[in-house]
Design a protein around this motif. Structure first.
Motif, PDB file in Angstrom:
ATOM      1  N   LYS A  51     -72.732 -34.711 -89.619  1.00 60.81           N
ATOM      2  CA  LYS A  51     -72.653 -35.597 -90.783  1.00 60.81           C
ATOM      3  C   LYS A  51     -71.584 -35.099 -91.752  1.00 60.81           C
ATOM      4  CE  LYS A  51     -75.494 -37.496 -94.490  1.00 60.81           C
ATOM      5  NZ  LYS A  51     -76.809 -37.516 -95.115  1.00 60.81           N
ATOM      6  N   SER A  52     -71.569 -33.807 -91.986  1.00 63.19           N
ATOM      7  CA  SER A  52     -70.595 -33.214 -92.898  1.00 63.19           C
ATOM      8  C   SER A  52     -69.164 -33.451 -92.393  1.00 63.19           C
ATOM      9  CB  SER A  52     -70.878 -31.721 -93.040  1.00 63.19           C
ATOM     10  OG  SER A  52     -69.984 -31.125 -93.927  1.00 63.19           O
ATOM     11  N   LEU A  53     -68.937 -33.254 -91.104  1.00 65.10           N
ATOM     12  CA  LEU A  53     -67.610 -33.501 -90.522  1.00 65.10           C
ATOM     13  C   LEU A  53     -67.216 -34.967 -90.653  1.00 65.10           C
ATOM     14  CD1 LEU A  53     -67.809 -31.316 -87.296  1.00 65.10           C
ATOM     15  CD2 LEU A  53     -66.090 -31.106 -89.108  1.00 65.10           C
ATOM     16  N   ALA A  54     -68.145 -35.851 -90.316  1.00 73.38           N
ATOM     17  CA  ALA A  54     -67.847 -37.282 -90.382  1.00 73.38           C
ATOM     18  C   ALA A  54     -67.519 -37.704 -91.812  1.00 73.38           C
ATOM     19  CB  ALA A  54     -69.018 -38.087 -89.834  1.00 73.38           C
ATOM     20  N   ASN A  55     -68.238 -37.158 -92.780  1.00 75.80           N
ATOM     21  CA  ASN A  55     -67.963 -37.500 -94.175  1.00 75.80           C
ATOM     22  C   ASN A  55     -66.637 -36.921 -94.653  1.00 75.80           C
ATOM     23  OD1 ASN A  55     -70.239 -39.079 -94.559  1.00 75.80           O
ATOM     24  ND2 ASN A  55     -71.490 -37.333 -95.184  1.00 75.80           N
ATOM     25  N   LYS A  56     -66.344 -35.702 -94.253  1.00 74.50           N
ATOM     26  CA  LYS A  56     -65.097 -35.063 -94.682  1.00 74.50           C
ATOM     27  C   LYS A  56     -63.889 -35.790 -94.095  1.00 74.50           C
ATOM     28  CE  LYS A  56     -62.662 -31.830 -96.647  1.00 74.50           C
ATOM     29  NZ  LYS A  56     -62.577 -31.739 -98.087  1.00 74.50           N
ATOM     30  N   ILE A  57     -63.968 -36.126 -92.816  1.00 71.91           N
ATOM     31  CA  ILE A  57     -62.859 -36.809 -92.155  1.00 71.91           C
ATOM     32  C   ILE A  57     -62.835 -38.293 -92.537  1.00 71.91           C
ATOM     33  CG2 ILE A  57     -61.877 -37.417 -89.912  1.00 71.91           C
ATOM     34  CD1 ILE A  57     -63.134 -34.778 -88.857  1.00 71.91           C
ATOM     35  N   ASN A  58     -64.010 -38.845 -92.857  1.00 78.23           N
ATOM     36  CA  ASN A  58     -64.163 -40.249 -93.251  1.00 78.23           C
ATOM     37  C   ASN A  58     -63.599 -41.188 -92.191  1.00 78.23           C
ATOM     38  OD1 ASN A  58     -65.123 -42.286 -94.867  1.00 78.23           O
ATOM     39  ND2 ASN A  58     -63.235 -42.439 -96.044  1.00 78.23           N
ATOM     40  N   ASP A  59     -64.110 -41.022 -90.977  1.00 78.58           N
ATOM     41  CA  ASP A  59     -63.688 -41.846 -89.847  1.00 78.58           C
ATOM     42  C   ASP A  59     -64.892 -42.643 -89.349  1.00 78.58           C
ATOM     43  OD1 ASP A  59     -61.410 -42.100 -87.587  1.00 78.58           O
ATOM     44  OD2 ASP A  59     -63.391 -42.013 -86.628  1.00 78.58           O
ATOM     45  N   ILE A  60     -64.777 -43.958 -89.349  1.00 76.94           N
ATOM     46  CA  ILE A  60     -65.910 -44.814 -89.017  1.00 76.94           C
ATOM     47  C   ILE A  60     -66.422 -44.577 -87.593  1.00 76.94           C
ATOM     48  CG2 ILE A  60     -64.515 -46.798 -88.296  1.00 76.94           C
ATOM     49  CD1 ILE A  60     -66.656 -48.550 -89.699  1.00 76.94           C
ATOM     50  N   TRP A  61     -65.511 -44.379 -86.655  1.00 80.60           N
ATOM     51  CA  TRP A  61     -65.946 -44.176 -85.265  1.00 80.60           C
ATOM     52  C   TRP A  61     -66.697 -42.865 -85.120  1.00 80.60           C
ATOM     53  CZ3 TRP A  61     -66.066 -48.491 -82.916  1.00 80.60           C
ATOM     54  CH2 TRP A  61     -65.103 -49.459 -83.141  1.00 80.60           C
ATOM     55  N   LEU A  62     -66.228 -41.850 -85.811  1.00 74.30           N
ATOM     56  CA  LEU A  62     -66.910 -40.556 -85.769  1.00 74.30           C
ATOM     57  C   LEU A  62     -68.293 -40.658 -86.395  1.00 74.30           C
ATOM     58  CD1 LEU A  62     -66.792 -37.556 -85.051  1.00 74.30           C
ATOM     59  CD2 LEU A  62     -65.763 -37.155 -87.300  1.00 74.30           C
ATOM     60  N   LYS A  63     -68.414 -41.390 -87.496  1.00 74.07           N
ATOM     61  CA  LYS A  63     -69.713 -41.545 -88.153  1.00 74.07           C
ATOM     62  C   LYS A  63     -70.720 -42.211 -87.227  1.00 74.07           C
ATOM     63  CE  LYS A  63     -68.084 -41.543 -92.886  1.00 74.07           C
ATOM     64  NZ  LYS A  63     -67.978 -42.265 -94.144  1.00 74.07           N
ATOM     65  N   TYR A  64     -70.327 -43.263 -86.529  1.00 77.09           N
ATOM     66  CA  TYR A  64     -71.280 -43.949 -85.669  1.00 77.09           C
ATOM     67  C   TYR A  64     -71.539 -43.193 -84.382  1.00 77.09           C
ATOM     68  CZ  TYR A  64     -71.491 -47.432 -89.121  1.00 77.09           C
ATOM     69  OH  TYR A  64     -71.708 -48.052 -90.316  1.00 77.09           O
ATOM     70  N   SER A  65     -70.563 -42.429 -83.925  1.00 78.72           N
ATOM     71  CA  SER A  65     -70.812 -41.569 -82.779  1.00 78.72           C
ATOM     72  C   SER A  65     -71.844 -40.517 -83.138  1.00 78.72           C
ATOM     73  CB  SER A  65     -69.511 -40.897 -82.326  1.00 78.72           C
ATOM     74  OG  SER A  65     -69.762 -40.019 -81.264  1.00 78.72           O
ATOM     75  N   GLY A  66     -71.708 -39.942 -84.318  1.00 80.21           N
ATOM     76  CA  GLY A  66     -72.677 -38.951 -84.789  1.00 80.21           C
ATOM     77  C   GLY A  66     -74.053 -39.551 -84.940  1.00 80.21           C
ATOM     78  N   ALA A  67     -74.120 -40.764 -85.452  1.00 75.26           N
ATOM     79  CA  ALA A  67     -75.421 -41.424 -85.619  1.00 75.26           C
ATOM     80  C   ALA A  67     -76.068 -41.671 -84.265  1.00 75.26           C
ATOM     81  CB  ALA A  67     -75.257 -42.739 -86.375  1.00 75.26           C
ATOM     82  N   ARG A  68     -75.269 -42.130 -83.300  1.00 73.34           N
ATOM     83  CA  ARG A  68     -75.828 -42.380 -81.966  1.00 73.34           C
ATOM     84  C   ARG A  68     -76.344 -41.080 -81.372  1.00 73.34           C
ATOM     85  NH1 ARG A  68     -71.311 -45.783 -81.446  1.00 73.34           N
ATOM     86  NH2 ARG A  68     -70.225 -44.198 -80.277  1.00 73.34           N
ATOM     87  N   GLU A  69     -75.585 -39.999 -81.543  1.00 73.20           N
ATOM     88  CA  GLU A  69     -76.014 -38.722 -80.980  1.00 73.20           C
ATOM     89  C   GLU A  69     -77.257 -38.206 -81.684  1.00 73.20           C
ATOM     90  OE1 GLU A  69     -74.179 -34.320 -80.155  1.00 73.20           O
ATOM     91  OE2 GLU A  69     -72.898 -36.058 -79.911  1.00 73.20           O
ATOM     92  N   ASN A  70     -77.326 -38.388 -82.999  1.00 74.21           N
ATOM     93  CA  ASN A  70     -78.492 -37.918 -83.750  1.00 74.21           C
ATOM     94  C   ASN A  70     -79.773 -38.585 -83.281  1.00 74.21           C
ATOM     95  OD1 ASN A  70     -76.904 -36.283 -85.310  1.00 74.21           O
ATOM     96  ND2 ASN A  70     -76.888 -37.630 -87.075  1.00 74.21           N
ATOM     97  N   PHE A  71     -79.694 -39.869 -82.949  1.00 74.86           N
ATOM     98  CA  PHE A  71     -80.887 -40.617 -82.581  1.00 74.86           C
ATOM     99  C   PHE A  71     -81.023 -40.809 -81.079  1.00 74.86           C
ATOM    100  CE2 PHE A  71     -79.961 -41.855 -86.955  1.00 74.86           C
ATOM    101  CZ  PHE A  71     -81.130 -41.421 -87.536  1.00 74.86           C
ATOM    102  N   GLY A  72     -80.120 -40.230 -80.300  1.00 76.34           N
ATOM    103  CA  GLY A  72     -80.196 -40.370 -78.853  1.00 76.34           C
ATOM    104  C   GLY A  72     -79.929 -41.787 -78.389  1.00 76.34           C
ATOM    105  N   VAL A  73     -79.155 -42.519 -79.143  1.00 75.91           N
ATOM    106  CA  VAL A  73     -78.892 -43.915 -78.819  1.00 75.91           C
ATOM    107  C   VAL A  73     -77.508 -44.011 -78.189  1.00 75.91           C
ATOM    108  CG1 VAL A  73     -78.580 -46.215 -79.793  1.00 75.91           C
ATOM    109  CG2 VAL A  73     -80.338 -44.699 -80.703  1.00 75.91           C
ATOM    110  N   LEU A  74     -77.425 -44.698 -77.104  1.00 78.18           N
ATOM    111  CA  LEU A  74     -76.151 -44.867 -76.422  1.00 78.18           C
ATOM    112  C   LEU A  74     -75.638 -46.282 -76.646  1.00 78.18           C
ATOM    113  CD1 LEU A  74     -76.993 -43.132 -73.052  1.00 78.18           C
ATOM    114  CD2 LEU A  74     -75.832 -42.171 -75.017  1.00 78.18           C
ATOM    115  N   SER A  75     -74.394 -46.414 -76.930  1.00 76.23           N
ATOM    116  CA  SER A  75     -73.788 -47.718 -77.151  1.00 76.23           C
ATOM    117  C   SER A  75     -73.376 -48.330 -75.820  1.00 76.23           C
ATOM    118  CB  SER A  75     -72.543 -47.561 -78.026  1.00 76.23           C
ATOM    119  OG  SER A  75     -71.788 -48.734 -78.037  1.00 76.23           O
ATOM    120  N   PHE A  76     -73.400 -49.668 -75.757  1.00 72.82           N
ATOM    121  CA  PHE A  76     -72.915 -50.355 -74.568  1.00 72.82           C
ATOM    122  C   PHE A  76     -71.446 -50.016 -74.333  1.00 72.82           C
ATOM    123  CE2 PHE A  76     -71.667 -53.200 -77.918  1.00 72.82           C
ATOM    124  CZ  PHE A  76     -70.471 -53.747 -77.489  1.00 72.82           C
TER     125      PHE A  76
END
Length: 170
Positions: A51-76
């Protein structure tokens, strides 16, 4: 072997031209070596650092990748056969949505049954539904981001909209 977060981190670091990797490491309280290991996938990290990395870099793709990994959710979008073929991805997303809607109906029926009277199948549906629902949200956000990118909407502008909605809705 790279994980999804490592892949997105590597891409985000390549896209971000405003900060050096040293500044990113310093701003997230990790070493440049640790950042490098996270980037190449040789090291995993906890959700707080992602979360800290995603916020510092402020990259939307990184933020949602982190969210998917945090919750074990895989995107289509992780299906390599579908990458670059938006029509196939859309069709697959719609089929997954129909399946989740069917599961939602089963879930709603199962939760109306008293816990002691539930069948094992109903209990399984109750346990499965939150994950499926979270995946639906992730797929919708991925779809929105891809459409915005295709339309020429900057990821910064999309992030502003998402941040505003998050502030309003919590």
């Amino acid at each position: 072997m790279k994980n999804k977060f490592a892949e997105q981190l590597s891409l985000a670091l390549g896209r971000d031209k405003t900060l050096t990797q040293q500044q990113i490491a310093d701003g997230t309280h990790i070493s440049p070596g640790q950042l490098s290991r996270l980037k190449n996938g040789s090291r995993n990290t906890d959700p707080q650092i992602r979360k800290s990395l995603a916020n510092k870099i402020n990259d939307i793709w990184l933020k949602y990748s982190g969210a998917r990994e945090n919750f074990g959710v895989l995107s289509f979008q992780n299906d390599h056969r579908l990458q670059g073929d938006m029509f196939s991805a859309l069709m697959k997303q719609r089929e997954e949505q129909r399946q989740r809607e069917k599961l939602e109906t089963e879930f709603e029926e199962a939760i109306t049954v008293k816990p002691r009277d539930r069948t094992p199948a109903q209990q399984l549906v109750i346990e499965r539904y939150p994950r499926e629902y979270a995946e639906e949200i992730s797929a919708e956000i991925t779809d929105l981001a891809k459409k915005a990118e295709y339309a020429g909407i900057s990821m910064d502008k999309l992030q502003e909209v998402i941040d505003k909605v998050n502030r309003q809705n919590g």
